[in-house]
Scaffold this active site. Structure first.
Site, PDB file in Angstrom:
ATOM      1  N   LYS A  34      11.761  -9.214  46.704  1.00  0.00           N
ATOM      2  CA  LYS A  34      12.622 -10.376  46.502  1.00  0.00           C
ATOM      3  C   LYS A  34      12.031 -11.302  45.449  1.00  0.00           C
ATOM      4  CE  LYS A  34      14.556 -11.675  50.377  1.00  0.00           C
ATOM      5  NZ  LYS A  34      14.438 -12.211  51.741  1.00  0.00           N
ATOM      6  N   ARG A 105      11.496 -17.890  52.581  1.00  0.00           N
ATOM      7  CA  ARG A 105      12.054 -16.541  52.738  1.00  0.00           C
ATOM      8  C   ARG A 105      10.986 -15.463  52.717  1.00  0.00           C
ATOM      9  NH1 ARG A 105      16.295 -15.985  47.934  1.00  0.00           N
ATOM     10  NH2 ARG A 105      17.229 -14.469  49.377  1.00  0.00           N
ATOM     11  N   GLY A 114      16.597  -7.277  57.003  1.00  0.00           N
ATOM     12  CA  GLY A 114      16.805  -7.934  58.285  1.00  0.00           C
ATOM     13  C   GLY A 114      15.632  -7.860  59.256  1.00  0.00           C
ATOM     14  N   MET A 116      12.462  -9.143  58.838  1.00  0.00           N
ATOM     15  CA  MET A 116      11.581 -10.309  58.877  1.00  0.00           C
ATOM     16  C   MET A 116      12.421 -11.579  58.793  1.00  0.00           C
ATOM     17  SD  MET A 116       8.386  -8.920  56.709  1.00  0.00           S
ATOM     18  CE  MET A 116       9.429  -8.626  55.317  1.00  0.00           C
ATOM     19  N   ARG A 362      18.408  -6.416  44.074  1.00  0.00           N
ATOM     20  CA  ARG A 362      17.530  -5.242  44.175  1.00  0.00           C
ATOM     21  C   ARG A 362      18.377  -4.020  43.883  1.00  0.00           C
ATOM     22  NH1 ARG A 362      17.306  -6.348  50.466  1.00  0.00           N
ATOM     23  NH2 ARG A 362      19.491  -6.008  50.817  1.00  0.00           N
ATOM     24  N   HIS A 478       9.600  12.469  71.766  1.00  0.00           N
ATOM     25  CA  HIS A 478       9.567  13.921  71.979  1.00  0.00           C
ATOM     26  C   HIS A 478      10.860  14.574  71.505  1.00  0.00           C
ATOM     27  CE1 HIS A 478      10.243  17.596  74.406  1.00  0.00           C
ATOM     28  NE2 HIS A 478       8.961  17.793  74.160  1.00  0.00           N
ATOM     29  N   SER A 795       1.869  35.454  49.250  1.00  0.00           N
ATOM     30  CA  SER A 795       2.824  34.468  49.719  1.00  0.00           C
ATOM     31  C   SER A 795       2.093  33.651  50.778  1.00  0.00           C
ATOM     32  CB  SER A 795       4.054  35.160  50.307  1.00  0.00           C
ATOM     33  OG  SER A 795       4.955  34.171  50.753  1.00  0.00           O
ATOM     34  N   CYS A 862       6.034  30.712  51.725  1.00  0.00           N
ATOM     35  CA  CYS A 862       7.194  31.030  52.551  1.00  0.00           C
ATOM     36  C   CYS A 862       7.177  30.302  53.883  1.00  0.00           C
ATOM     37  CB  CYS A 862       7.330  32.530  52.756  1.00  0.00           C
ATOM     38  SG  CYS A 862       5.946  33.227  53.644  1.00  0.00           S
ATOM     39  N   TYR A 882       6.783  30.286  42.996  1.00  0.00           N
ATOM     40  CA  TYR A 882       8.037  29.944  43.654  1.00  0.00           C
ATOM     41  C   TYR A 882       7.780  29.407  45.061  1.00  0.00           C
ATOM     42  CZ  TYR A 882       7.563  34.248  46.359  1.00  0.00           C
ATOM     43  OH  TYR A 882       7.107  35.210  47.212  1.00  0.00           O
TER      44      TYR A 882
HETATM   45  P1  ADP Z   1      17.186 -11.468  54.183  1.00  0.00           P
HETATM   46  O1  ADP Z   1      16.014 -10.794  53.589  1.00  0.00           O
HETATM   47  O2  ADP Z   1      17.307 -11.281  55.662  1.00  0.00           O
HETATM   48  O3  ADP Z   1      18.445 -11.208  53.420  1.00  0.00           O
HETATM   49  P2  ADP Z   1      17.014 -13.948  52.776  1.00  0.00           P
HETATM   50  O4  ADP Z   1      15.702 -14.574  52.514  1.00  0.00           O
HETATM   51  O5  ADP Z   1      17.596 -13.188  51.651  1.00  0.00           O
HETATM   52  O6  ADP Z   1      16.898 -13.044  54.058  1.00  0.00           O
HETATM   53  O7  ADP Z   1      17.981 -15.119  53.225  1.00  0.00           O
HETATM   54  C1  ADP Z   1      18.992 -15.080  54.185  1.00  0.00           C
HETATM   55  C2  ADP Z   1      20.269 -15.710  53.618  1.00  0.00           C
HETATM   56  O8  ADP Z   1      20.046 -17.026  53.189  1.00  0.00           O
HETATM   57  C3  ADP Z   1      20.781 -14.948  52.410  1.00  0.00           C
HETATM   58  O9  ADP Z   1      22.166 -14.850  52.480  1.00  0.00           O
HETATM   59  C4  ADP Z   1      20.370 -15.800  51.262  1.00  0.00           C
HETATM   60  O10 ADP Z   1      21.235 -15.645  50.189  1.00  0.00           O
HETATM   61  C5  ADP Z   1      20.433 -17.217  51.850  1.00  0.00           C
HETATM   62  N1  ADP Z   1      19.479 -18.084  51.157  1.00  0.00           N
HETATM   63  C6  ADP Z   1      18.160 -17.881  51.045  1.00  0.00           C
HETATM   64  N2  ADP Z   1      17.582 -18.836  50.283  1.00  0.00           N
HETATM   65  C7  ADP Z   1      18.581 -19.664  49.903  1.00  0.00           C
HETATM   66  C8  ADP Z   1      18.627 -20.830  49.081  1.00  0.00           C
HETATM   67  N3  ADP Z   1      17.539 -21.313  48.493  1.00  0.00           N
HETATM   68  N4  ADP Z   1      19.805 -21.420  48.909  1.00  0.00           N
HETATM   69  C9  ADP Z   1      20.921 -20.929  49.501  1.00  0.00           C
HETATM   70  N5  ADP Z   1      20.953 -19.838  50.276  1.00  0.00           N
HETATM   71  C10 ADP Z   1      19.785 -19.198  50.481  1.00  0.00           C
HETATM   72 MG    MG Z   2      18.580 -11.260  51.544  1.00  0.00          MG
END
Ligand code: ADP
Ligand code: MG
Ligand code: MG
Length: 912
Positions: A34, A105, A114, A116, A362, A478, A795, A862, A882
């Site tokens: 990020k 963030r 989602g 962290m 990303r 398992h 082989s 193989c 191969y």
């Molecule tokens: P995740 O990795 O779970 O997507 P993010 O850090 O991207 O978490 O943030 C969660 C939400 O909050 C995202 O929709 C992001 O766009 C929004 N968000 C994060 N930082 C800001 C900011 N500075 N201003 C407005 N929205 C933000």
């Molecule tokens: Mg995000």
């Protein structure tokens, strides 16, 4: 060195509009994905709210001190960067009249969606909320932001239960008689802020957060913005080690020691009224790859609302209608990003009162089908080269397309979801015990074995079932490990399934569905879904985009790809998937079924003369077997392995024989009639081995019973001559298994050559059949230079080589201690899936030594590893000619081999 201690990096514009960004997209390992991409977008001149990133290394430093604590000096660095951000923004954190608000963030080097935590709107307190009202003139917005902040901060930082706040919000809607949060007014939200603070006071422990304790020993929601910020940063660091994140890393094989970065970023607001919005976008459709902008947005909302699904989102293509200017700008940004990254991008954006802001980008995740289409389209658009397209497809992901799947045209309703533990779809009747599975299978019915979790006792049931469904356990449970080993579809950890094995029923919680024994269900181990009733399945096919990528792969790869096939049908399938021959044709199954009797007669006959008749019978049927396979592979090599398994596998079980004798005795059968059975039992007993896998098997059988190998060689030669006479082009190769000393091969080769010469003379047909060996014992690999002098090919049988290198019995370890080994990271991966580095060294040694004394020797693999993309790359590096694998994995091996060749080329030119 100074740069080593740099822990904080700025991104975004300075107060005068100049770029003040210290990172870029290449710095993922420091800034996390990020942070690195926020920096990259800022460098590209895209609108990114300014902020700074605290490095992943700082997170690891935090963990490396006991108790975990910010490393010395970091607090001061953060202060300096906050001050810098404040001066850029012309606002200060906590300012009572015009507060700066930030988000805190998480963001690690590899995307962990989602897993962290993130906190928004940090910097609000009872005083600054008034400043926000004064600045915006929007009272509702300010209180809404504050209540969101308390809610997120309490959950993420103070560990309070999220439900408490959701419930308060819901009952507020109820008492106010409104349907949606957006209908709550400023006064409602201000009341909620007070309620939320009370929830914190009652539910958060003052012992855990002593600095937040008020006079009465209750927790007061922090009003000091510096404390808010420090606690939030530490909480994001801690979220690296939360259970979800750890489990996800294990599943995705992401190392635990990378850490997460923390991005502190000035807030922009999508919840400032109807000209504000927030959303997610993809530059192409991630489901099918169509070249179109794709995504969702919500007006008057903040980031987390889109994913949380509280309100219905609008499709992205409606955005220009609702907010024309921002929409048009977003369209340009999407194009710019794709042109810059040369790949499909996934982004988060927010529009604040008509102004567009970019919050994340990303390279986007996509399905296998979309991956193929996007890669090919981008080549046509001139965005990437063919080589790049081939390198970009994940071979393991293609596995999705190579198992039976639900027919896309059929309609079905998903009743439960679990983990996609082993790919492919299966349909069958529900059974709750392994015994029931075995019984139903014997009666010709297809079943799905439904268990809480499987144990080694379930092996027979798992073999009998079409698929496996469990309510517990993760991807290394398992059930998951064993099912993958068997190539069986498996969905595990479907938690909504409440199984009562006694009563033979399962309740799907949250529904009124009760699954009983015999009910039809369908599972899809590729996606992890469970469906009531029988869904139509379709066989995989390599066509269209898939075929295009594979044909490009064939141009680049230097290693051949063959299939392991024991029957004409499998041979045809392998050929259809692009196999250039058969690398392993096992012959043992040809000795089972009706033919088991003949083999038994041969083994128990006391002298050579007694063996003649059964052998003649076997020869006839073996010729037929080879005719079928050689014809199916006309013009392509077929490596036939002579008989390999322990001989007792062809004999009756001594336990059953003993029972039979006892029964005969009881029912008064005459001793003379029982005598032959007794002799047989004595013989079977005498042949039983403590450790059959290390006993009389492989070439040792050939030495003990020369007639068996002789018969097989003769059958191969005869089938070859017959096909030649029909004008066809059979190309058999004779492979002698389990050689450990060169003399074994010398002996058996000499004996085989005598027979080949006999057939040549008798049939008047010149044969030129290569004779080689398997290298599957460490001694053979170590003495490969000697063995190569008498072998036309090697082989590498990496299944047995793995067993014998580790001293692991595969069947025992995979169901017993391997899951524990993986869990405790004693082994990082199952060595029977991806070739182990020690075993790979033996392979490399075998190749190098073999080529030294026999430069023309052909070298193949193989074992099942031949179909594992990562192992294929290792084999390429070892210099193999191969790889050979199950027909269904041939396409993956073709792609992986091309990638290995291309990456090698890239490294070579980098070095220049
Ligand atoms: P995740 O990795 O779970 O997507 P993010 O850090 O991207 O978490 O943030 C969660 C939400 O909050 C995202 O929709 C992001 O766009 C929004 N968000 C994060 N930082 C800001 C900011 N500075 N201003 C407005 N929205 C933000
Ligand atoms: Mg995000
Ligand atoms: Mg073997």
């Amino acid at each position: 060195m100074l740069t080593d201690s740099k822990r904080v990096y700025a991104f975004g514009k300075d107060a005068h509009g100049g770029n003040n960004t210290e990172g870029n997209r290449g710095m993922k390992m420091i800034l996390g994905g990020k942070g690195a991409n926020l920096a990259e977008m800022a460098n590209m001149g895209l609108p990114v709210p300014p902020g700074f990133t605290i490095s992943c290394q700082a997170c690891m430093e935090y963990y490396n001190s006991t108790p975990p604590a910010l490393p010395p000096g970091l607090a001061e660095d953060i202060d300096a960067y906050v001050a810098d951000l404040e001066s850029k923004m012309g606002k200060t954190l906590g300012d009572p009249s015009d507060p700066l608000l930030v988000s805190v963030r998480s963001g690690s080097p590899f995307s962990m969606p989602g897993m962290m935590d993130t906190v928004l709107n940090l910097g609000l307190n009872d005083v600054s909320v008034q400043g926000l009202i004064a600045q915006t003139g929007n009272e509702r917005f300010a209180w809404d932001s504050y209540r969101r902040f308390i809610q997120m901060f309490s959950k993420v930082v103070l560990d309070a239960k999220g439900d408490l706040f959701e419930n308060a919000l819901t009952s507020k809607r109820h008492t106010r008689g409104v349907a949606s949060d957006t209908d709550l007014d400023a006064a409602d939200l201000r009341d909620l802020v007070a309620e939320f603070k009370e929830i914190v006071a009652v539910n958060v422990s003052a012992e855990e957060f002593p600095e937040l304790a008020d006079g009465d020993g209750r927790v007061a929601f922090p009003q000091d913005v510096a404390i808010q910020l420090r606690l939030a940063i530490e909480a994001v660091f801690r979220s690296w080690m939360n259970d979800r994140a750890c489990e996800y890393r294990k599943m995705e094989r992401i190392p635990d020691d990378l850490g997460t970065a923390v991005n502190v970023q000035s807030m922009v607001f999508g919840n400032k009224g109807d000209t504000s919005a927030t959303g997610v976008a993809f530059t192409r459709n991630p489901a099918d790859g169509t070249n179109e902008f794709y995504g969702d947005f919500l007006t008057n909302a903040q980031g987390e609302d889109v994913v949380a699904g509280i309100r219905n989102t609008s499709p992205l293509h409606d955005l220009p209608k609702v907010l024309p200017e921002a929409g048009a700008e977003l369209w340009t940004v999407l194009q710019t990003l794709e042109a810059h990254y040369h790949d499909m991008c996934d982004i988060e954006f927010t529009i604040e009162q008509g102004k567009l802001w970019m919050l994340q980008t990303r390279v986007g995740k996509r399905t296998a089908r979309a991956a193929l289409k996007i890669a090919i389209d981008m080549v046509e658009e001139g965005l990437i080269t063919r080589e790049e397209a081939v390198l970009r497809i994940d071979p393991a992901q293609l596995d999705q397309l190579l198992h039976p799947q639900f027919d896309a045209k059929s309609h079905y309703e998903v009743v439960a979801k679990g983990l996609n533990a082993s790919p492919g779809a299966a349909v069958g009747e529900v059974v709750f015990t392994s015994a029931d599975a075995v019984e139903a299978r014997a009666a010709g019915r297809n079943v799905i074995l439904v268990r809480w979790e499987t144990t080694p006792d379930d092996l027979r049931g798992m073999i009998a079932a079409q698929g496996i469904l469990t309510s517990h356990g993760g991807k290394t449970s398992h059930a998951a490990v064993v099912a993958r080993g068997m190539g069986k579809p498996c969905v595990c950890g479907a938690e909504r399934l409440k199984i009562d094995a006694e009563k033979k029923q399962a309740i799907i919680s949250g529904t009124d569905i009760v699954l009983g024994e015999g009910d039809m269900i369908s599972i899809d181990g590729t996606t992890g879904i469970v469906v009531m009733g029988a869904v139509q399945l379709v066989e995989p096919e390599v066509s269209g985009d898939f075929d295009t990528i594979l044909s490009w792969s064939d141009e680049y790869r230097t290693m051949g790809v063959r299939a392991n096939a024991d029957t004409p049908d499998d041979a045809v399938l392998g050929r259809r998937f692009g196999a250039e021959g058969i690398g392993l044709c096992r012959t043992e199954h040809m000795f089972l079924g009706d033919r088991k009797r003949i083999v038994q007669d041969m083994i128990i006959s006391e002298d050579e003369a007694g063996r003649t008749a059964p052998l003649a019978q076997l020869l006839k049927v073996q010729v037929e077997d080879y005719l079928g396979i050689f014809a199916a592979m006309d013009g392509l090599p077929v490596t036939v392995r002579l008989l390999d398994p322990p001989l007792h596998e062809f004999l009756d079980s001594p336990r059953e024989l003993a029972v039979e004798i006892a029964r005969m005795e009881c029912s008064g059968v005459s001793p003379s009639e029982i005598a032959p059975k007794r002799r047989l039992l004595a013989l079977v007993d005498s042949m039983s081995e403590m450790n059959p896998m290390l006993g009389l098997r492989g070439c040792r059988l050939g030495i003990m019973f020369p007639e068996i190998y002789g018969m097989q060689v003769r059958a191969i030669a005869l089938a070859t001559c017959q096909l030649r006479a029909q004008g066809r082009d059979p190309r058999p190769e004779i492979m002698i298994p389990l050689v450990s000393v060169v003399a074994e091969l010398e002996t058996l080769r000499a004996e085989s050559e005598v027979i080949l010469a006999e057939v040549e003379a008798q049939e008047g047909c010149a044969l030129d059949i290569p004779i080689g060996t398997m290298i599957e014992l460490p001694r053979a690999a170590i003495t490969a230079d000697e063995i190569a002098k008498v072998a036309d090919f090697f082989s590498f049988g990496t299944n047995d080589l793995t067993q014998t290198t580790f001293g692991f019995s595969r069947d025992d370890i995979e169901s017993k201690f391997l899951p524990r080994y993986l869990e405790r990271k004693i082994l990082l991966r199952n060595p029977f899936e991806t070739v182990d580095s020690g075993v790979a060294m033996l392979v490399k040694m075998g190749c190098d030594l073999g080529r030294k004394t026999n430069p023309k020797i052909k070298l193949g693999v193989c074992g099942e590893h031949g179909g594992d993309p990562e192992s294929v790359k290792i084999f390429h590096a070892a210099g193999l000619t191969y790889v050979s694998c199950s027909p269904y994995r041939v396409p993956l091996a073709r792609l992986a081999a091309a990638q290995a060749a291309l990456s090698e080329k890239a490294t070579a030119s980098d070095n220049r």
